[in-house]
Write a protein that holds these residues in place. Sequence first.
Motif, short mmCIF file in Angstrom:
data_model
loop_
_atom_site.label_atom_id
_atom_site.label_comp_id
_atom_site.label_asym_id
_atom_site.label_seq_id
_atom_site.Cartn_x
_atom_site.Cartn_y
_atom_site.Cartn_z
N PRO A 45 2.97 5.65 15.30
CA PRO A 45 2.42 4.71 14.32
C PRO A 45 2.89 3.28 14.57
CG PRO A 45 4.23 5.94 13.37
CD PRO A 45 3.96 6.54 14.71
N ASP A 46 2.19 2.33 13.97
CA ASP A 46 2.55 0.92 14.07
C ASP A 46 3.75 0.58 13.20
OD1 ASP A 46 0.35 0.05 15.81
OD2 ASP A 46 -0.89 0.64 14.10
N ILE A 47 3.92 1.31 12.11
CA ILE A 47 5.03 1.09 11.18
C ILE A 47 5.28 2.39 10.42
CG2 ILE A 47 3.59 0.22 9.28
CD1 ILE A 47 5.89 -1.91 8.85
N ILE A 48 6.51 2.58 9.98
CA ILE A 48 6.89 3.79 9.26
C ILE A 48 7.52 3.39 7.93
CG2 ILE A 48 8.36 5.87 9.27
CD1 ILE A 48 8.25 5.67 12.40
N LEU A 49 7.04 4.01 6.84
CA LEU A 49 7.66 3.87 5.53
C LEU A 49 8.45 5.15 5.30
CD1 LEU A 49 4.63 2.48 3.48
CD2 LEU A 49 6.31 1.23 4.84
N PRO A 76 8.77 -0.74 13.63
CA PRO A 76 9.42 -1.07 12.35
C PRO A 76 9.49 0.15 11.43
CG PRO A 76 7.73 -2.68 12.90
CD PRO A 76 7.58 -1.55 13.87
N ILE A 77 10.64 0.35 10.83
CA ILE A 77 10.85 1.41 9.84
C ILE A 77 11.38 0.75 8.58
CG2 ILE A 77 12.07 3.53 9.24
CD1 ILE A 77 12.29 4.15 12.25
N ILE A 78 10.66 0.94 7.48
CA ILE A 78 11.09 0.41 6.19
C ILE A 78 11.66 1.56 5.37
CG2 ILE A 78 10.39 -0.76 4.07
CD1 ILE A 78 8.01 -1.93 5.66
N ALA A 79 12.93 1.46 5.03
CA ALA A 79 13.58 2.46 4.19
C ALA A 79 13.09 2.27 2.76
CB ALA A 79 15.09 2.29 4.25
N CYS A 92 21.23 2.28 5.66
CA CYS A 92 19.87 2.41 6.20
C CYS A 92 19.67 1.54 7.44
CB CYS A 92 18.85 2.03 5.12
SG CYS A 92 18.77 3.19 3.74
N LEU A 93 20.12 0.31 7.37
CA LEU A 93 19.97 -0.59 8.51
C LEU A 93 20.79 -0.12 9.70
CD1 LEU A 93 19.96 -4.04 6.66
CD2 LEU A 93 18.00 -2.69 7.42
N GLU A 99 14.01 -2.62 7.78
CA GLU A 99 13.98 -3.29 6.49
C GLU A 99 14.24 -2.26 5.41
OE1 GLU A 99 14.47 -5.94 4.37
OE2 GLU A 99 13.38 -7.04 5.90
N PHE A 100 14.44 -2.72 4.18
CA PHE A 100 14.88 -1.90 3.07
C PHE A 100 14.10 -2.31 1.82
CE2 PHE A 100 17.86 -1.26 -0.47
CZ PHE A 100 18.42 -0.02 -0.19
#
Length: 132
Positions: A45-49, A76-79, A92-93, A99-100
């Motif tokens: 994927p382009d980004i992960i939530l 990019p992975i956003i927690a 998380c970082l 990002e968070f």
Amino acid sequence: MLILIAEDNEDNLEILTRRLKRKGHDLICARDGQEALDMACDALPDIILMDISMPILSGIEATQQIRKHPPLQETPIIALTAHAMASDREKCLSAGCTEFATKPIDFKALLGIIERLTKEPSTDHTASRQTL
């Protein structure tokens, strides 16, 4: 843009899915950390939530495993977490999240983070040109 949403809470998943689809994003959804890891490696994927509190593998463990997969090292992975302490953010970082964001999710802020993390670098170099 393909977004992987890793979230075990059905209500949160439905809200995120509905709102992100309205914005025109393609989505894949995982309901536990192992499924998130497998889907990320398969779909790229382009980004992960990434929800941090999930069964089988936690979001932290899934993120650490995802970062070991070369094609996903820069994804990019956003927690996403209800834990809002500074130590939670740092954990998380340190695990590899980019990002968070805290729950309940501020959707407008989340969209801003997604846009910032997935924006293509500018190819307009006029600002860096010097006038002679």
